[in-house]
Structures are given as structure tokens and as C-alpha cells.
Design a protein around this motif. Sequence first.
Motif, PDB file in Angstrom:
ATOM      1  N   HIS A 166      -4.373 -10.872 117.644  1.00 25.44           N
ATOM      2  CA  HIS A 166      -5.187  -9.764 117.797  1.00 25.44           C
ATOM      3  C   HIS A 166      -5.871  -8.756 116.799  1.00 25.44           C
ATOM      4  CE1 HIS A 166      -6.162  -6.117 120.489  1.00 25.44           C
ATOM      5  NE2 HIS A 166      -5.823  -5.574 119.363  1.00 25.44           N
ATOM      6  N   MET A 167      -5.093  -8.804 115.652  1.00 26.30           N
ATOM      7  CA  MET A 167      -5.629  -8.016 114.426  1.00 26.30           C
ATOM      8  C   MET A 167      -6.667  -8.860 113.576  1.00 26.30           C
ATOM      9  SD  MET A 167      -4.035  -5.154 114.915  1.00 26.30           S
ATOM     10  CE  MET A 167      -4.564  -4.491 113.154  1.00 26.30           C
ATOM     11  N   ASP A 168      -6.643 -10.308 113.973  1.00 23.30           N
ATOM     12  CA  ASP A 168      -7.444 -11.075 112.898  1.00 23.30           C
ATOM     13  C   ASP A 168      -6.920 -10.936 111.699  1.00 23.30           C
ATOM     14  OD1 ASP A 168      -9.413 -13.035 112.042  1.00 23.30           O
ATOM     15  OD2 ASP A 168     -11.097 -11.287 111.767  1.00 23.30           O
ATOM     16  N   TRP A 169      -5.520 -11.028 111.494  1.00 17.06           N
ATOM     17  CA  TRP A 169      -4.984 -10.869 110.326  1.00 17.06           C
ATOM     18  C   TRP A 169      -5.323 -11.558 108.970  1.00 17.06           C
ATOM     19  CZ3 TRP A 169      -1.798  -6.755 109.750  1.00 17.06           C
ATOM     20  CH2 TRP A 169      -0.792  -6.646 108.960  1.00 17.06           C
ATOM     21  N   ASN A 170      -5.771 -10.755 108.078  1.00 16.46           N
ATOM     22  CA  ASN A 170      -5.848 -11.217 106.740  1.00 16.46           C
ATOM     23  C   ASN A 170      -4.622 -11.566 106.057  1.00 16.46           C
ATOM     24  OD1 ASN A 170      -6.796 -11.868 104.292  1.00 16.46           O
ATOM     25  ND2 ASN A 170      -8.174  -9.608 103.986  1.00 16.46           N
ATOM     26  N   ALA A 171      -4.479 -12.967 105.829  1.00 17.79           N
ATOM     27  CA  ALA A 171      -3.428 -13.742 104.938  1.00 17.79           C
ATOM     28  C   ALA A 171      -3.178 -13.119 103.604  1.00 17.79           C
ATOM     29  CB  ALA A 171      -3.557 -15.141 104.822  1.00 17.79           C
ATOM     30  N   LYS A 172      -4.142 -12.390 102.934  1.00 17.42           N
ATOM     31  CA  LYS A 172      -3.876 -11.704 101.870  1.00 17.42           C
ATOM     32  C   LYS A 172      -2.848 -10.617 101.967  1.00 17.42           C
ATOM     33  CE  LYS A 172      -8.371 -12.905  99.709  1.00 17.42           C
ATOM     34  NZ  LYS A 172      -9.670 -12.241  98.914  1.00 17.42           N
ATOM     35  N   LYS A 173      -2.822 -10.006 102.930  1.00 14.78           N
ATOM     36  CA  LYS A 173      -1.638  -8.859 103.231  1.00 14.78           C
ATOM     37  C   LYS A 173      -0.215  -9.548 103.275  1.00 14.78           C
ATOM     38  CE  LYS A 173      -5.186  -6.040 105.686  1.00 14.78           C
ATOM     39  NZ  LYS A 173      -5.620  -5.264 107.129  1.00 14.78           N
ATOM     40  N   GLY A 174      -0.022 -10.517 103.712  1.00 15.10           N
ATOM     41  CA  GLY A 174       1.173 -11.343 103.951  1.00 15.10           C
ATOM     42  C   GLY A 174       1.672 -11.153 105.042  1.00 15.10           C
ATOM     43  N   ALA A 175       2.529 -12.029 105.323  1.00 17.63           N
ATOM     44  CA  ALA A 175       2.889 -12.348 106.844  1.00 17.63           C
ATOM     45  C   ALA A 175       3.858 -11.052 107.385  1.00 17.63           C
ATOM     46  CB  ALA A 175       3.655 -13.582 107.304  1.00 17.63           C
ATOM     47  N   PRO A 176       3.256 -10.567 108.628  1.00 17.43           N
ATOM     48  CA  PRO A 176       4.012  -9.328 109.378  1.00 17.43           C
ATOM     49  C   PRO A 176       5.391 -10.078 109.878  1.00 17.43           C
ATOM     50  CG  PRO A 176       2.206 -10.115 110.705  1.00 17.43           C
ATOM     51  CD  PRO A 176       2.158 -10.891 109.422  1.00 17.43           C
ATOM     52  N   TYR A 177       6.574  -9.231 110.075  1.00 17.94           N
ATOM     53  CA  TYR A 177       7.380  -9.687 110.892  1.00 17.94           C
ATOM     54  C   TYR A 177       7.777  -8.885 112.056  1.00 17.94           C
ATOM     55  CZ  TYR A 177       9.829  -6.317 107.724  1.00 17.94           C
ATOM     56  OH  TYR A 177      10.421  -5.181 107.247  1.00 17.94           O
ATOM     57  N   VAL A 178       8.323  -9.293 113.046  1.00 19.44           N
ATOM     58  CA  VAL A 178       8.913  -8.495 114.067  1.00 19.44           C
ATOM     59  C   VAL A 178      10.310  -8.486 114.396  1.00 19.44           C
ATOM     60  CG1 VAL A 178       8.562  -7.825 116.765  1.00 19.44           C
ATOM     61  CG2 VAL A 178       6.446  -8.692 115.416  1.00 19.44           C
ATOM     62  N   ALA A 179      10.905  -7.323 114.166  1.00 16.49           N
ATOM     63  CA  ALA A 179      12.424  -7.235 114.023  1.00 16.49           C
ATOM     64  C   ALA A 179      12.504  -6.331 115.419  1.00 16.49           C
ATOM     65  CB  ALA A 179      12.696  -6.081 112.968  1.00 16.49           C
ATOM     66  N   VAL A 180      14.062  -6.577 115.781  1.00 10.81           N
ATOM     67  CA  VAL A 180      14.182  -6.200 117.361  1.00 10.81           C
ATOM     68  C   VAL A 180      15.296  -5.297 117.314  1.00 10.81           C
ATOM     69  CG1 VAL A 180      14.800  -6.835 119.877  1.00 10.81           C
ATOM     70  CG2 VAL A 180      13.321  -8.415 118.316  1.00 10.81           C
TER      71      VAL A 180
END
Length: 291
Positions: A166-180
Motif C-alpha cells: 500500500h505504501m509502495d515502500w522504499n527498501a532503502k528505509k529498511g523492512a517494517p515489522y508488525v508487533a502484536v
Amino acid sequence: MEKKYFASSELIINEDGSCFHLHLRPEQLADRVILVGDPARVDAIAEFFDTKECEVSNREFHTVTGTYKGKRITAQSHGIGCDNIDIVMNELDTLANIDYETRTEKSEHRTLTCVRIGTCGGLQPFTPTGCFVASVKSIGTDGLLNFYAGRDQVCDLELEKAFMKHMDWNAKKGAPYVAVADRDLLNQIAGDDMVRGYTVACGGFYGPQGRQLRAEISDPQQNEKLESFVYDDMHICNFEMESSAVAGLASLLGHRAMTCCMVIANRYAKEMNTEYKNSIETLIEKVLERI
């Protein structure tokens, strides 16, 4: 099985038997922990305590352990950012689960219940200034949890994929993670008077949260994309800077954790309340009653 030994370069213990940064000793830590960013907010929490048994300060880490209506609670400040949470959550865990005398892991795991009380920026018309938001899942853009081997086992990998697409994420920013967040603790603290949703935990206050001052940001449409993201009928409700690391590290280490914040700025409406410090006491009281 031989117990793992933690060398002095890895588990740093001060001469007084306290952990390196927090300066706490194992006996000073309660099972219930309230985490806050501002060291002064620890004092605001401690004002509600019926008794105080210890107070310790080092740098931005301020701690008071006491009792509230018979419950032993540690109020702990962590400063700003997920990097500080890496210090605080790991050191709290060592106090609970490592024998400082033998430098080995204890045979019986001690589970901490951690609730972070913070402030945040709202991203939706239904998160106006003054409302309380409980983070069901936190999207960490800081990269902290990616340094830990078990991150895939404690994260929502499908939500990560949907978010990056959805964000068209730029890989240069590093991978996001989703914590619960811990589900039972979330229900216990959030009740029916907090907005529940996703939170984005950012690696900074300005550019990472879409604020543009003199330095231009790489994605001027970032906040609009965040506001429009929906997954499993849930929206991204707010920005803050620590919830993903709190929930992620707690899951890795076998603790219960969640974050609740008061909205002090609504980015959608472009409103800001700088006089929030008195009204956040309402949120503090709610957490003290429910933890």
C-alpha cells in the motif's frame, strides 16, 4: 542441560548489583510495570501511589516502585525512541529472569506485565486531540526487531506485506515489522473507552512522521497513504515512537505488553494541544486501576 552463562561484556552489572543503564536491582522490580517516555511522568504516576519503596534515576531512566490499592507497581521512564526501548525491555527482563549472582538464566520464567502510557499524533477524523488510543498492532519503521532471530514468529507477516504494498515502500528505509499487543492485556486496559487500531511507531519525530521543515522528505504523500490504509477492517489510528519495540520485545521475551496513548496532535485536522500534561492524568488513573 547446562545453563547459559552471560559474560560481563553482555550482561553488564554495576558494582552495586544493579543493571547497567536502569541502575535497578532485581528486588526493586515489580511484576506490573508502567512505561512512560518522560522521566517527570514517573513522578506524576508515583503521586497516586499509596506507598513508595524505592526511587532510582540515571540519565533518562527514572524509576519508582510502590503500591497502588494493594498492587505493587514499577513506574519506569524510557526516554524517546525504540532504541531506548531495546535497553529498557532487555534490562527489565534480565532483572526478572537472570540470576545476577551466577549470571545464568533462572529455571522458572517470570512474566512481566508492561503497559506503556504515551502521547501520540492522531491520523484519523475519529482520533481527535484528547482521545485515548490503544495499539492493537504496531507497525515499526525503525527496524529494531529485525535484529532479533525470532521476529517472524512474533510478527504479523501478512499485515507487513499489505502495508509495504500500500505504501509502495522504499527498501532503502529498511523492512517494517508488525508487533502484536497481548490480546488479554489489551482488553483489560483498553476497556470500552479507548479507540483501538493500528499504530505506526516511527524512527524519528520529523521526517519519519511526515513533518517537513527545512529538510525535504522523501515521500510527501506518506501521511495520506497511512490515513487511507485499511486491513481487516482496521485503520492506522496514530503515530508514536515506541509501541512496536515494546510489544515486539515483550513477545520475544515472554512478557505481556501493550501501549495506550493520548492524542495531543491530530495530523489529519492539523491541530495541536501543547497543554496536555494535566489531562493525561486521566489516562494514568485508568491504567493504574486496570493493570
